[in-house]
Design a protein around this motif. Structure first.
Motif, PDB file in Angstrom:
ATOM      1  N   SER A  49      -0.864  24.083   0.524  1.00 28.62           N
ATOM      2  CA  SER A  49      -0.224  24.697  -0.641  1.00 28.62           C
ATOM      3  C   SER A  49       1.211  24.184  -0.754  1.00 28.62           C
ATOM      4  N   SER A  50       1.818  24.382  -1.920  1.00 22.05           N
ATOM      5  CA  SER A  50       3.176  23.876  -2.136  1.00 22.05           C
ATOM      6  C   SER A  50       4.164  24.501  -1.142  1.00 22.05           C
ATOM      7  N   ARG A  54       6.301  22.561   1.818  1.00 26.01           N
ATOM      8  CA  ARG A  54       7.761  22.694   1.891  1.00 26.01           C
ATOM      9  C   ARG A  54       8.200  23.065   3.307  1.00 26.01           C
ATOM     10  N   ILE A  90       2.029  14.474  -0.175  1.00 22.63           N
ATOM     11  CA  ILE A  90       3.328  14.702  -0.815  1.00 22.63           C
ATOM     12  C   ILE A  90       3.720  13.508  -1.672  1.00 22.63           C
TER      13      ILE A  90
END
Length: 431
Positions: A49-50, A54, A90
């Motif tokens: 997931s984003s 991160r 990414i």
């Protein structure tokens, strides 16, 4: 509290959740090794997931810092290999940032040049297979710089020749400035001054078309100063070194002290050694150290015209003077000039003098003085000969040129012109 309980339960599993709580857990670890283990387990989490991506990026940054602090270069290399599947998840720009960041971390580890070269070659192969042109070009530029530092000039030049053509086609001005600057340094190391100047001009042309960061502009000015100094244009070189010093000083870049050192060198070379102390006291109080002490010692020796002080400075500050190729080259020339001036002054009253006596007056070894006198005679700095059988220098009177010879030559030239004129006239009459 519940979050902490959740993390402790999952510690037994093969990976940890990719959350900020896991990063906090790594921060609270008692040892670096424990923190690195926790962060690796965060990276092992398959979540994509984003938010998870991160957190993993932050974990990579922290791992790089910790491994660098422990000087674990091979582990940083292994980290880049481990992250290749993650790079597919990414954006390419973020991948480039992470890869360059890890290579920078390896660069901060002492005596890691060979590892950096090997790592860059691996990454070039990987980027070529993955068709990541942007990243490959930057890693190749880094590799060329490392090869140049390792004195692998031929390989570095071959790499740069292909890279500069490719980058010019893509019109990537910022990278082109880097490559042209690197090419200029490489040709300068190979003592090819015309090509070094041409590459620097190309770098300036590319830089004029875009915004160049202050550090990059400082690098251009520093290289310009070095090339002008090589051409004995020390006044222009001083102004470039001054601009470089101002740029690096504002950024707290360690290259500021070298720019200042070369500024002082230029002052010495233009016979303004007395200005050195003033420059140091006005601009360089925070840079005081062996680099500036070395230049101050040289300036003091030159101001006093003392070869003994000069040699003492070269011995006391060998790392700062003899092992710096730029300073060494100019100081060698300065030393020779100073030695010749001293020898000419000492032998002036004599028509015949023992070499040992001259050596004792100048406080240098007899062999050294004899070799220099021999060179000066061959270079016609004075008329004389060495009688090595008795260890004497015989100085001749300067032969006065007889005025009759130039007058005779002038007469012959005028006669030649008359004969040529008569030949032209007779040819016209015959026609």
């Amino acid at each position: 509290m519940m979050a902490n309980t959740f993390i402790s339960i999952n510690m037994a599993s093969s990976h940890l959740p990719a959350t900020s709580e896991s990063l906090d857990l790594a921060s609270e670890a008692k040892t670096r090794s424990e923190a690195i283990t926790i962060l690796y387990r965060v990276l092992d989490n398959p979540a994509s997931s984003s938010e998870a991506l991160r957190v993993k990026e932050q974990a990579i940054t922290k791992i790089s810092e910790l491994l660098r602090e422990e000087n674990r270069g091979e582990d940083l290399r292994g980290l880049l290999t481990t992250l290749r599947p993650f790079f597919a998840l990414i954006p390419k720009a973020k991948t480039a940032k992470i890869v360059r960041g890890i290579i920078d971390s390896v660069a901060k580890i002492p005596n890691s040049t060979d590892l950096q070269i090997s790592l860059c070659k691996e990454m070039v192969e990987w980027t070529r297979s993955e068709k990541r042109t942007f990243l490959r070009q930057r890693v190749e530029a880094r590799l060329a710089a490392l090869l140049m530092d390792s004195k692998e000039y031929s390989e570095a030049l071959t790499l740069l020749s292909g890279l500069v053509k490719e980058v010019r086609r893509l019109d990537d001005k910022l990278l082109l400035v880097d490559i042209d600057l690197l090419e200029s340094k490489l040709h300068f190391s190979l003592r090819n001054l015309p090509k070094a100047k041409a590459a620097l001009t190309a770098a300036r042309t590319a830089a004029n078309a875009i915004y160049v960061p202050p550090a990059q502009q400082g690098t251009i000015d520093l290289q310009s100063g070095i090339l002008h100094a090589e051409e004995k244009d020390y006044k222009t070189a001083y102004s470039y070194f001054f601009e470089a010093f101002e740029a690096f000083n504002a950024l707290d870049d360690p290259r500021a002290v070298y720019s200042l050192k070369y500024m002082l060198l230029c002052k010495i070379m233009v016979n303004q050694a007395d200005d050195v102390a003033g420059i140091i006291s006005s601009k360089a109080l925070k840079f005081l150290g062996p680099e500036l002490d070395a230049m101050k010692a040289v300036a003091d020796a030159y101001a006093k015209r003392s070869l003994k002080l000069f040699e003492t400075a070269l011995q006391d500050f060998k790392a700062q003077l003899d092992e710096d190729p730029i300073v060494h080259r100019h100081l060698s020339s300065l030393y020779d000039t100073l030695l010749e001036q001293n020898l000419c002054r000492l032998i002036e009253p004599f028509s015949r003098v023992e070499i040992g006596h001259i050596a004792s007056l100048i406080e240098l070894p007899v062999e050294h003085v004899e070799k220099k006198l021999s060179q000066m005679i061959l270079d016609k700095k004075f008329a004389g000969t060495l009688d090595q059988g008795v260890g004497c220098l015989i100085i001749f009177e300067d032969p006065k040129t007889d005025a009759i010879f130039p007058a005779t030559l002038e007469t012959i030239q005028n006669m030649g012109k008359v004969v040529d004129s008569l030949f032209v006239r007779s040819a016209k009459i015959m026609a």
